[in-house]
Design a protein around this motif. Sequence first.
Motif, PDB file in Angstrom:
ATOM      1  N   MET A 108       0.820  -1.213   0.000  1.00 30.45           N
ATOM      2  CA  MET A 108       0.000   0.000   0.000  1.00 30.45           C
ATOM      3  C   MET A 108       0.850   1.258   0.000  1.00 30.45           C
ATOM      4  O   MET A 108       1.921   1.297   0.626  1.00 30.45           O
ATOM      5  N   GLU A 111      -1.312   6.935   1.283  1.00 24.60           N
ATOM      6  CA  GLU A 111      -2.727   7.258   1.453  1.00 24.60           C
ATOM      7  C   GLU A 111      -3.552   6.008   1.739  1.00 24.60           C
ATOM      8  O   GLU A 111      -4.450   6.020   2.590  1.00 24.60           O
ATOM      9  N   SER A 112      -3.250   4.916   1.045  1.00 25.72           N
ATOM     10  CA  SER A 112      -3.990   3.672   1.257  1.00 25.72           C
ATOM     11  C   SER A 112      -3.751   3.126   2.659  1.00 25.72           C
ATOM     12  O   SER A 112      -4.674   2.603   3.301  1.00 25.72           O
ATOM     13  N   ARG A 113      -2.520   3.239   3.133  1.00 21.89           N
ATOM     14  CA  ARG A 113      -2.226   2.749   4.476  1.00 21.89           C
ATOM     15  C   ARG A 113      -2.943   3.592   5.527  1.00 21.89           C
ATOM     16  O   ARG A 113      -3.460   3.067   6.514  1.00 21.89           O
ATOM     17  N   ASN A 115      -5.792   5.158   5.095  1.00 15.75           N
ATOM     18  CA  ASN A 115      -7.211   4.805   5.036  1.00 15.75           C
ATOM     19  C   ASN A 115      -7.478   3.462   5.705  1.00 15.75           C
ATOM     20  O   ASN A 115      -8.514   3.276   6.368  1.00 15.75           O
ATOM     21  N   LEU A 116      -6.576   2.507   5.523  1.00 17.67           N
ATOM     22  CA  LEU A 116      -6.728   1.203   6.169  1.00 17.67           C
ATOM     23  C   LEU A 116      -6.695   1.352   7.684  1.00 17.67           C
ATOM     24  O   LEU A 116      -7.516   0.746   8.397  1.00 17.67           O
TER      25      LEU A 116
END
Length: 252
Positions: A108, A111-113, A115-116
Amino acid sequence: MRPSAPSASCSSTDNHDTNRSAYQDQKGRSSEHLHNHISSFRGIIQVDGYAVYDQLEYINGINIVSCWAHTRRYFEQALENDKERAEYVLKKIRKLYLIEQKARDENMNIESRKNLRLAESQTILDEIKDYLEKNVNSVLPTSAIGKAFAYTLKRWTKLIKYVELGQVEIDNNLVENVIRPIALGRKNYLFAGSHESAQRAAMIYSLLGTCKINNLNPMEWLHDIFLRINDHPINQIEDLLPHNWIKTRSEI
């Protein structure tokens, strides 16, 4: 005070190059030496519970993040003292780390991390805090579990910052692992000879560490610059630094 070996702070940055390694020698671990070390730094610093680090949060431009690995260690040490409470928190912390593993497995981005973590880690963190606050008055403050509770609650706002900082790890184990050989060397050779010698050693560690970060063979880099440095223009000396060297090599 005996001259010390070079050391590195446990930190991560959001406004500095990430392809360089930097070690610096200070004569001690007091607040004076710490401020000398980070006087011009602005960004994120991830630290353990050493009391001197608490002063950093009052410096404009510095964002302090605490380390969950150090927090976890307190509860591991409390297992014999209060297994039920210690195990409850440790299981929750394990879930936080499994979420981090998921982010790594899926490669990730920042940003993806983030959001997770907001979607999955935040709920677990809320459960940990709720449990600590409900049980803190039921444990003896001087006991191992009492110290674990106090350590965690005191640093809570810094412990949860990583959730919204996708570029930051949940702990500073990466830095701990990098500086472990330095700590082992310091233990073995005991003396650097003088503060000046320790500073020179820190420079060498920094250069070789930068080679490692940039996936360069240190021996290849050293061999090349030793052959070239005598004739290299002093105003272009930065070209020979490891993070710039690969570019200059490709241009030859």
